[in-house]
Motif scaffolding. Structure first.
Motif, mmCIF file in Angstrom:
data_model
loop_
_atom_site.group_PDB
_atom_site.id
_atom_site.type_symbol
_atom_site.label_atom_id
_atom_site.label_comp_id
_atom_site.label_asym_id
_atom_site.label_seq_id
_atom_site.Cartn_x
_atom_site.Cartn_y
_atom_site.Cartn_z
ATOM 1 N N VAL A 197 1.042 -1.395 -0.003
ATOM 2 C CA VAL A 197 0.013 0.060 0.082
ATOM 3 C C VAL A 197 0.925 1.126 -0.013
ATOM 4 O O VAL A 197 0.712 2.105 -0.780
ATOM 5 N N MET A 198 2.106 1.294 0.723
ATOM 6 C CA MET A 198 2.673 2.491 0.825
ATOM 7 C C MET A 198 3.630 2.860 -0.534
ATOM 8 O O MET A 198 3.717 3.862 -0.812
ATOM 9 N N THR A 199 4.139 1.546 -0.778
ATOM 10 C CA THR A 199 4.672 1.779 -2.310
ATOM 11 C C THR A 199 3.883 2.353 -3.371
ATOM 12 O O THR A 199 4.210 3.011 -4.141
ATOM 13 N N ALA A 200 2.529 1.541 -3.690
ATOM 14 C CA ALA A 200 1.544 2.083 -4.606
ATOM 15 C C ALA A 200 1.312 3.621 -4.300
ATOM 16 O O ALA A 200 0.959 4.297 -5.284
ATOM 17 N N ILE B 122 -0.180 -10.798 -7.229
ATOM 18 C CA ILE B 122 -0.837 -9.902 -8.411
ATOM 19 C C ILE B 122 -0.976 -8.600 -7.613
ATOM 20 O O ILE B 122 -0.510 -7.209 -7.901
ATOM 21 N N ALA B 123 -2.096 -8.683 -6.580
ATOM 22 C CA ALA B 123 -2.322 -7.402 -6.147
ATOM 23 C C ALA B 123 -1.764 -6.682 -5.067
ATOM 24 O O ALA B 123 -1.694 -5.792 -4.846
ATOM 25 N N ILE B 124 -1.196 -7.552 -4.192
ATOM 26 C CA ILE B 124 -0.329 -7.202 -3.059
ATOM 27 C C ILE B 124 1.062 -6.981 -3.284
ATOM 28 O O ILE B 124 1.805 -6.124 -2.768
ATOM 29 N N ILE B 125 1.544 -7.857 -4.139
ATOM 30 C CA ILE B 125 3.203 -7.599 -4.563
ATOM 31 C C ILE B 125 3.396 -7.033 -5.648
ATOM 32 O O ILE B 125 4.113 -6.299 -5.861
ATOM 33 N N GLN C 74 4.785 -3.017 -6.932
ATOM 34 C CA GLN C 74 6.216 -3.039 -7.391
ATOM 35 C C GLN C 74 6.250 -2.323 -9.082
ATOM 36 O O GLN C 74 6.955 -1.575 -9.132
ATOM 37 N N GLU C 75 5.292 -2.881 -9.844
ATOM 38 C CA GLU C 75 5.311 -2.496 -11.160
ATOM 39 C C GLU C 75 4.915 -0.790 -11.113
ATOM 40 O O GLU C 75 5.510 -0.143 -12.225
ATOM 41 N N LEU C 76 3.873 -0.419 -10.353
ATOM 42 C CA LEU C 76 3.612 0.986 -10.275
ATOM 43 C C LEU C 76 4.736 1.749 -10.084
ATOM 44 O O LEU C 76 5.110 2.846 -10.613
ATOM 45 N N PHE C 77 5.487 1.301 -8.841
ATOM 46 C CA PHE C 77 6.678 2.148 -8.559
ATOM 47 C C PHE C 77 8.135 2.149 -9.016
ATOM 48 O O PHE C 77 8.739 2.780 -9.610
ATOM 49 N N PHE C 78 8.193 0.856 -9.328
ATOM 50 C CA PHE C 78 9.622 0.271 -9.795
ATOM 51 C C PHE C 78 9.819 0.525 -11.504
ATOM 52 O O PHE C 78 10.888 0.401 -11.907
ATOM 53 N N ARG C 79 8.497 0.605 -12.113
ATOM 54 C CA ARG C 79 8.583 0.293 -13.647
ATOM 55 C C ARG C 79 7.961 1.795 -13.965
ATOM 56 O O ARG C 79 8.538 2.817 -14.472
ATOM 57 N N GLU C 80 6.571 1.955 -13.657
ATOM 58 C CA GLU C 80 5.855 3.065 -14.351
ATOM 59 C C GLU C 80 6.342 4.471 -13.650
ATOM 60 O O GLU C 80 6.603 5.416 -14.486
#
Length: 228
Positions: free
Chosen positions: A19-22, A99-102, A106-112
């Motif tokens: 949640v914090m990462t997203a 998918i939803a929690i991990i 990660q994709e939203l923060f570390f990629r997008e």
């Protein structure tokens, strides 16, 4: 928290971190958040070549076997791969968690979000994404961190090629379940290090091939007013 601190279960810790990462990723994306779902009809992040479309996202699913072939080939070269058939309920729960929690945070923060920050500086985006995943996974051991870095190269390549980041997250989570619950390679010691290094290099080569093809098809701006 990721190691079960604050009296939280591992799943609860992963949820809080997710949640914090997203949330941080959405903060960085700002006004570009709608483009996570709606295909941008403009220069995304004020740059050409960083957009995506649903049609391209579906067509790029054809590259998934190439991504999967890297860990499969590395595993078969070093050991036998054991195939497990988990129960349907257990498999669906594992997919949801991955998918939803991990994967999604990660994709939203570390990629997008990383792609927006670095814009068309693709070497910087790929490098920072991979390095960040190494640091993120380091508590699980350096081999796991190297494997995660390889995944960062592969998933960033899919996003840069034009796949929607939400679909990349589905691919990410499904891949984690596939190699964590279904296809299991019993590796330790030097074999584990070789497997991790092989996966990282294989996915890095895949990413390089994708970016090379993209550069051949359309110029990518690396600095304001300069084309590569």
């Amino acid at each position: 928290m990721r190691r079960g601190g604050l009296d939280l279960t591992p799943l609860a810790s992963a949820g809080v971190v997710g949640v914090m990462t997203a949330a941080f990723a959405l903060f960085l994306l700002g006004r570009d958040v709608p483009s996570l779902i709606r295909a941008p009809g403009r220069r995304l992040y004020d740059q050409d070549g960083l957009g995506w479309s649903w049609g391209r996202s579906v067509s790029l699913l054809g590259l998934i076997p190439v991504v999967l072939s890297v860990p499969i080939a590395c595993g078969l070269l070093l050991t036998d791969i054991v195939v497990f058939v988990p129960g349907v309920q257990s498999l669906l729960w594992a997919l949801f968690v991955q998918i939803a929690i991990i994967a999604l945070p990660q994709e939203l923060f570390f990629r997008e979000a990383t792609l927006k920050v670095f814009r068309a500086n693709l070497p910087g985006a790929f490098g920072v994404s991979a390095l960040a995943m190494v640091l993120y996974k380091l508590p699980e051991g350096l081999p796991a961190a190297l494997i995660a870095a390889g995944g960062a190269f592969a998933f960033m390549a899919l996003r840069v090629a034009g796949m929607n980041i939400l679909l990349v997250a589905v691919v990410h989570g499904t891949t984690a379940v596939l190699f964590g619950r279904v296809l299991v390679a019993e590796l330790s010691g030097q074999a584990l290090w070789l497997y991790a290094t092989c996966c990282m290099l294989g996915h890095a080569m895949f990413a390089l091939a994708v970016v090379t093809v993209l550069r051949a098809r359309r110029p990518i701006v690396v600095e304001a007013g300069t084309e590569a």
